[in-house]
Design a protein around this motif. Structure first.
Motif, short mmCIF file in Angstrom:
data_model
loop_
_atom_site.label_atom_id
_atom_site.label_comp_id
_atom_site.label_asym_id
_atom_site.label_seq_id
_atom_site.Cartn_x
_atom_site.Cartn_y
_atom_site.Cartn_z
N THR A 25 0.87 -1.26 -0.18
CA THR A 25 -0.12 0.02 0.02
C THR A 25 0.92 1.33 0.09
OG1 THR A 25 -1.71 -1.06 1.16
CG2 THR A 25 -1.85 1.21 1.31
N ILE A 26 0.27 2.30 -0.86
CA ILE A 26 1.00 3.38 -0.86
C ILE A 26 -0.06 4.53 -0.20
CG2 ILE A 26 2.09 5.41 -2.08
CD1 ILE A 26 2.76 3.46 -4.27
N PHE A 27 0.35 5.11 0.87
CA PHE A 27 -0.80 5.90 1.70
C PHE A 27 -0.53 7.43 1.17
CE2 PHE A 27 -2.29 8.39 5.32
CZ PHE A 27 -3.58 8.24 5.21
N ILE A 28 -1.33 8.09 0.60
CA ILE A 28 -1.17 9.30 0.56
C ILE A 28 -2.24 10.13 1.22
CG2 ILE A 28 -1.33 11.00 -1.72
CD1 ILE A 28 -1.05 8.39 -3.49
N GLN A 29 -1.64 11.14 1.79
CA GLN A 29 -2.40 12.05 2.53
C GLN A 29 -2.22 13.47 2.25
OE1 GLN A 29 -1.58 11.62 6.82
NE2 GLN A 29 -2.97 13.37 7.54
N ILE A 30 -3.40 14.08 1.59
CA ILE A 30 -3.27 15.50 1.04
C ILE A 30 -4.12 16.24 1.94
CG2 ILE A 30 -3.95 16.69 -0.76
CD1 ILE A 30 -3.52 14.49 -2.53
N ALA A 31 -3.71 17.62 2.31
CA ALA A 31 -4.41 18.91 2.80
C ALA A 31 -4.64 19.96 1.83
CB ALA A 31 -3.62 19.00 4.03
N ALA A 32 -5.70 20.19 1.33
CA ALA A 32 -5.95 21.26 0.29
C ALA A 32 -6.89 22.36 0.90
CB ALA A 32 -6.55 20.35 -0.67
N TYR A 33 -6.62 23.46 0.63
CA TYR A 33 -7.48 24.82 0.87
C TYR A 33 -7.77 25.35 -0.38
CZ TYR A 33 -9.08 28.95 3.00
OH TYR A 33 -9.73 30.12 3.39
N THR A 41 -5.20 16.20 -9.79
CA THR A 41 -4.18 15.74 -8.80
C THR A 41 -4.35 14.33 -8.56
OG1 THR A 41 -3.20 17.89 -7.76
CG2 THR A 41 -2.46 16.10 -6.90
N LEU A 42 -5.34 14.01 -7.95
CA LEU A 42 -5.91 12.62 -7.58
C LEU A 42 -5.98 11.73 -8.78
CD1 LEU A 42 -8.60 13.39 -5.30
CD2 LEU A 42 -6.24 12.70 -4.65
N ARG A 43 -6.60 12.18 -10.05
CA ARG A 43 -6.62 11.46 -11.21
C ARG A 43 -5.26 11.21 -11.86
NH1 ARG A 43 -9.88 14.74 -13.71
NH2 ARG A 43 -11.53 13.48 -12.87
N ASP A 44 -4.38 12.17 -11.78
CA ASP A 44 -2.93 12.16 -12.33
C ASP A 44 -2.33 10.97 -11.34
OD1 ASP A 44 -0.76 12.85 -13.93
OD2 ASP A 44 0.23 13.64 -12.18
N CYS A 45 -2.50 11.10 -10.08
CA CYS A 45 -1.78 10.05 -9.34
C CYS A 45 -2.25 8.58 -9.67
CB CYS A 45 -2.15 10.12 -7.74
SG CYS A 45 -1.33 11.71 -7.01
N ILE A 46 -3.29 8.46 -9.80
CA ILE A 46 -4.07 7.06 -10.08
C ILE A 46 -3.87 6.67 -11.58
CG2 ILE A 46 -6.20 5.71 -10.84
CD1 ILE A 46 -7.42 7.68 -8.41
N VAL A 47 -3.58 7.60 -12.65
CA VAL A 47 -3.30 7.25 -14.05
C VAL A 47 -1.85 6.74 -14.08
CG1 VAL A 47 -2.92 8.24 -16.23
CG2 VAL A 47 -5.03 8.62 -15.11
N LYS A 48 -1.04 7.51 -13.24
CA LYS A 48 0.48 7.19 -13.40
C LYS A 48 0.76 6.20 -12.60
CE LYS A 48 1.59 11.99 -14.92
NZ LYS A 48 2.29 13.15 -14.63
N ALA A 49 0.19 5.71 -11.72
CA ALA A 49 0.52 4.60 -10.72
C ALA A 49 0.63 3.19 -11.37
CB ALA A 49 -0.23 4.42 -9.58
N ALA A 50 1.73 2.57 -11.27
CA ALA A 50 1.87 1.17 -12.03
C ALA A 50 0.88 0.25 -11.45
CB ALA A 50 3.33 0.67 -11.53
N PHE A 51 0.48 0.49 -10.21
CA PHE A 51 -0.38 -0.08 -9.53
C PHE A 51 -1.42 0.55 -8.73
CE2 PHE A 51 3.23 -2.79 -9.78
CZ PHE A 51 2.61 -4.22 -10.29
N PRO A 52 -2.39 0.92 -9.50
CA PRO A 52 -3.08 2.09 -8.73
C PRO A 52 -4.08 1.48 -7.57
CG PRO A 52 -3.95 1.57 -10.83
CD PRO A 52 -2.57 0.88 -10.86
N GLN A 53 -4.39 0.09 -7.80
CA GLN A 53 -5.28 -0.76 -6.64
C GLN A 53 -4.60 -0.52 -5.33
OE1 GLN A 53 -3.78 -2.10 -9.21
NE2 GLN A 53 -2.81 -3.82 -8.53
N ASN A 54 -3.10 -0.07 -5.23
CA ASN A 54 -2.45 -0.12 -4.09
C ASN A 54 -2.57 1.40 -3.33
OD1 ASN A 54 -1.67 -2.71 -4.18
ND2 ASN A 54 0.15 -2.30 -5.19
N LEU A 55 -3.02 2.24 -4.04
CA LEU A 55 -3.05 3.68 -3.57
C LEU A 55 -4.16 3.76 -2.59
CD1 LEU A 55 -2.30 5.74 -6.88
CD2 LEU A 55 -0.81 4.81 -5.28
N VAL A 56 -3.92 4.47 -1.45
CA VAL A 56 -4.88 4.72 -0.57
C VAL A 56 -4.80 6.29 -0.27
CG1 VAL A 56 -5.83 4.26 1.93
CG2 VAL A 56 -5.04 2.40 0.60
#
Length: 64
Positions: A25-33, A41-56
């Motif tokens: 698992t790759i845990f990604i924590q984002i605080a955005a104001y 940004t979220l879409r880009d993370c998912i599209v570029k991940a080799a294993f997007p199912q491992n992103l949390v």
């Protein structure tokens, strides 16, 4: 004044991450104001991940 949290907020289900965390698992924590680019940004993370199912994602998105 204390407010209780339920399992949904604005149609988004909140998960207990202990149910989905694994060794891969790759845990990604984002605080955005007021970040109009957050969805991109979220879409880009998912599209570029080799294993997007491992992103949390854990997101604190404040609008005002």
């Amino acid at each position: 004044m204390e407010q209780s949290l339920d399992n949904t907020q604005e149609g988004v289900e909140l998960l207990d991450v202990t149910d989905i965390i694994s060794d891969n698992t790759i845990f990604i924590q984002i605080a955005a104001y007021r970040d109009s680019e957050l969805k991109k940004t979220l879409r880009d993370c998912i599209v570029k991940a080799a294993f997007p199912q491992n992103l949390v994602f854990s997101i604190c998105w404040q609008h005002a």
